[in-house]
Design an enzyme around this catalytic site. Structure first.
Site, PDB file in Angstrom:
ATOM      1  N   ASN A  38      10.737  -3.490  -1.492  1.00 39.26           N
ATOM      2  CA  ASN A  38      11.524  -3.301  -0.271  1.00 39.26           C
ATOM      3  C   ASN A  38      10.995  -4.098   0.920  1.00 39.26           C
ATOM      4  OD1 ASN A  38      13.910  -1.293  -0.492  1.00 39.26           O
ATOM      5  ND2 ASN A  38      12.304  -0.474  -1.822  1.00 39.26           N
ATOM      6  N   THR A 120       7.927   1.894  -5.011  1.00 41.22           N
ATOM      7  CA  THR A 120       7.753   3.354  -5.063  1.00 41.22           C
ATOM      8  C   THR A 120       9.058   4.005  -5.509  1.00 41.22           C
ATOM      9  OG1 THR A 120       6.554   2.961  -2.981  1.00 41.22           O
ATOM     10  CG2 THR A 120       6.763   5.255  -3.727  1.00 41.22           C
ATOM     11  N   ASP A 161       2.985   6.759  -3.224  1.00 39.19           N
ATOM     12  CA  ASP A 161       2.897   6.673  -1.763  1.00 39.19           C
ATOM     13  C   ASP A 161       1.906   7.726  -1.277  1.00 39.19           C
ATOM     14  OD1 ASP A 161       3.570   7.243   1.087  1.00 39.19           O
ATOM     15  OD2 ASP A 161       5.140   5.762   0.724  1.00 39.19           O
ATOM     16  N   GLY A 193       1.106   2.936   1.158  1.00 41.44           N
ATOM     17  CA  GLY A 193       1.558   3.817   2.231  1.00 41.44           C
ATOM     18  C   GLY A 193       0.548   3.886   3.358  1.00 41.44           C
ATOM     19  N   HIS A 220      -4.384   0.140  -2.698  1.00 42.20           N
ATOM     20  CA  HIS A 220      -4.644  -0.353  -1.340  1.00 42.20           C
ATOM     21  C   HIS A 220      -5.926   0.343  -0.878  1.00 42.20           C
ATOM     22  CE1 HIS A 220      -0.494  -1.617  -1.568  1.00 42.20           C
ATOM     23  NE2 HIS A 220      -0.556  -2.183  -0.370  1.00 42.20           N
ATOM     24  N   GLU A 223      -7.932  -0.760   4.175  1.00 42.73           N
ATOM     25  CA  GLU A 223      -6.983  -1.604   4.919  1.00 42.73           C
ATOM     26  C   GLU A 223      -7.236  -1.490   6.431  1.00 42.73           C
ATOM     27  OE1 GLU A 223      -2.959  -0.747   3.771  1.00 42.73           O
ATOM     28  OE2 GLU A 223      -2.134  -2.430   4.895  1.00 42.73           O
ATOM     29  N   ASP A 300       4.612  -8.357   1.816  1.00 49.24           N
ATOM     30  CA  ASP A 300       6.001  -8.023   2.186  1.00 49.24           C
ATOM     31  C   ASP A 300       6.644  -9.280   2.779  1.00 49.24           C
ATOM     32  OD1 ASP A 300       6.018  -4.871   2.006  1.00 49.24           O
ATOM     33  OD2 ASP A 300       4.173  -5.390   3.032  1.00 49.24           O
TER      34      ASP A 300
HETATM   35  P1  IMP Z   1       8.737  -0.144  -1.830  1.00 47.09           P
HETATM   36  O1  IMP Z   1       7.609   0.605  -2.499  1.00 47.09           O
HETATM   37  O2  IMP Z   1       9.422  -1.124  -2.692  1.00 47.09           O
HETATM   38  O3  IMP Z   1       9.702   0.825  -1.188  1.00 47.09           O
HETATM   39  O4  IMP Z   1       8.087  -1.035  -0.676  1.00 47.09           O
HETATM   40  C1  IMP Z   1       7.853  -0.579   0.628  1.00 47.09           C
HETATM   41  C2  IMP Z   1       6.698   0.400   0.687  1.00 47.09           C
HETATM   42  O5  IMP Z   1       5.487  -0.268   0.345  1.00 47.09           O
HETATM   43  C3  IMP Z   1       6.422   0.945   2.104  1.00 47.09           C
HETATM   44  O6  IMP Z   1       7.148   2.119   2.363  1.00 47.09           O
HETATM   45  C4  IMP Z   1       4.940   1.238   2.090  1.00 47.09           C
HETATM   46  O7  IMP Z   1       4.685   2.515   1.607  1.00 47.09           O
HETATM   47  C5  IMP Z   1       4.397   0.252   1.080  1.00 47.09           C
HETATM   48  N1  IMP Z   1       3.702  -0.869   1.741  1.00 47.09           N
HETATM   49  C6  IMP Z   1       4.167  -2.086   2.027  1.00 47.09           C
HETATM   50  N2  IMP Z   1       3.212  -2.829   2.615  1.00 47.09           N
HETATM   51  C7  IMP Z   1       2.108  -2.063   2.685  1.00 47.09           C
HETATM   52  C8  IMP Z   1       0.795  -2.285   3.171  1.00 47.09           C
HETATM   53  O8  IMP Z   1       0.393  -3.348   3.673  1.00 47.09           O
HETATM   54  N3  IMP Z   1      -0.059  -1.228   3.083  1.00 47.09           N
HETATM   55  C9  IMP Z   1       0.274  -0.040   2.525  1.00 47.09           C
HETATM   56  N4  IMP Z   1       1.502   0.183   2.043  1.00 47.09           N
HETATM   57  C10 IMP Z   1       2.410  -0.815   2.112  1.00 47.09           C
HETATM   58 ZN    ZN Z   2       0.651  -3.848   0.218  1.00 46.13          ZN
END
Ligand code: IMP
Ligand code: ZN
Length: 370
Positions: A38, A120, A161, A193, A220, A223, A300
């Site tokens: 995402n 997630t 998450d 997260g 992660h 961070e 991202d």
């Molecule tokens: P998804 O898991 O495909 O929905 O991608 C977005 C999610 O990845 C966000 O809601 C965050 O929980 C997580 N996320 C994206 N970048 C970071 C980061 O740099 N640190 C921690 N979590 C991240």
């Molecule tokens: Zn990340």
């Protein structure tokens, strides 16, 4: 705003210009191991998804959310709420499959040969999407993209998450195990997260179950500052890779260096989230010169407006990496993928072909000109 890369004498001598460097980086085969689905959705794909939904107010909210983040003072704190709006765009299986196909296409066009996408599993009561239908929608996208973009091999990591409970994390791991056995495409789990939410104790049972089932684990870790106990406890679970590792204390650093645990490095993500002040101050340099395993990644790319080729170019321009160094960096990543031995063998051959066809010289150690 992204930090501007200035041209310098090294860059001119080694590559000609920044554009020449970028074009070398695009041509170089690359491995992406830290990309959240995402967060990787490009502006173009988001606009297409919003158009499909036919909700002009969503387009406006999405644009002002991204703009608001770009102007916010504390970037990492403001980063996570961004996804509330993005999740409105991808709140059903069809959108998830489309976002997956488009995102794979974009990585493929950027010269990414092997991609580990992570996401997630997120239920949505309104649309009836469940964790399982969410993950299956991504797998459908991966299977479709394997036909439209056969030059890129894609595997999936399911993320836990930090805002989730132990039970919810265990559910995701069970889903990952089931899909790994059924498709062979799910290769690991991730923990992501907001770094101050939850504790390692909450996630440890799920991480343990994942490892016991043969899934690989990336977390992660470190961070932000002042989460040393959490980092230490996470490292006790023996992850196969970690993400970021920006604020490792001496104990954690020794642990990682001794175990040679690879670190996924996301330069632009860290600079834009202000956990690292400038590219030149990034911990990549120290790790590289200690010859610690590192992998350049985008995190991202949609939110940060970057690409993996750009991340390689930024690393080269900042730390004076020559073509041989960049090749070595991308080649080493093959050893850290969660894919099978057979998959690694294929990738090794591909890298060797590139070396021979492009006259990449013998690597003699990192250029320490900086
Ligand atoms: P998804 O898991 O495909 O929905 O991608 C977005 C999610 O990845 C966000 O809601 C965050 O929980 C997580 N996320 C994206 N970048 C970071 C980061 O740099 N640190 C921690 N979590 C991240
Ligand atoms: Zn990340």
């Amino acid at each position: 705003m992204k930090e501007k890369i200035e041209s310098n004498a090294f860059l001119t001598e080694a590559y000609g210009s920044y554009d020449d460097l970028l074009s070398f980086c695009k041509h170089l085969p690359k491995i992406e191991l830290h990309a959240h689905l995402n967060g990787s959705i490009s502006k173009e794909t988001a606009i297409q998804l919003i158009d499909r939904k036919g909700d002009p107010s969503l387009a406006q909210r999405w644009a002002s959310t991204l703009e608001g983040w770009a102007n916010a003072a504390s970037k990492l704190d403001d980063f996570f709420p961004l996804f509330k709006c993005i999740y409105e765009i991808t709140n059903n299986e069809e959108a998830i499959t489309y976002a997956t196909i488009q995102t794979i296409g974009e990585f493929s066009d950027d010269g990414v040969t092997y991609l580990e996408l992570r996401s997630t599993p997120r239920p949505n009561l309104g649309t009836g999407m469940t964790k399982a239908s969410y993950a299956n929608a991504i797998l459908k996208g991966i299977q479709s993209a394997s036909k439209s973009h056969p030059s890129t091999t894609v595997r999936l990591i399911l993320s836990l998450d930090r805002r989730e409970s132990t039970e919810s994390c265990l559910d995701t791991v069970d889903l990952a195990i089931q899909l790994k056995n059924k498709t062979g495409l799910v290769v690991g789990i991730d923990l992501c997260g907001p770094p101050t939410d939850g504790t390692a104790v909450v996630f440890a049972p799920a991480i343990k179950r994942a490892k016991e089932s043969g899934l690989k684990v990336t977390l992660h870790a470190a961070e932000i500052q002042n989460i040393d106990t959490d980092t230490q406890n996470l490292l006790l679970t023996s992850p196969d890779r970690i993400g970021h590792g920006t604020f490792l204390n001496t104990h954690a650093k020794t642990h990682l260096l001794t175990s040679s645990t690879p670190i996924e490095i996301c330069l632009t993500s860290n600079v834009l989230c202000k956990t690292v002040e400038t590219y030149a101050q990034h911990h990549l340099q120290g790790l590289l010169f200690q010859d610690h395993p590192v992998i350049l990644c985008t995190d991202d790319k949609g939110v940060f407006g970057s690409s993996l080729s750009e991340e390689y170019a930024i690393a080269a321009a900042t730390f004076q990496l020559r073509k041989e160094d960049l090749y070595e960096l991308s080649r080493r990543a093959v050893e850290f993928v969660f894919g099978s031995e057979e998959c690694k063998r294929t990738l090794r051959n591909e890298w060797e072909r590139f070396r021979q066809n492009n006259g990449i010289g013998k690597w003699t150690g990192w250029n320490r000109g900086v």
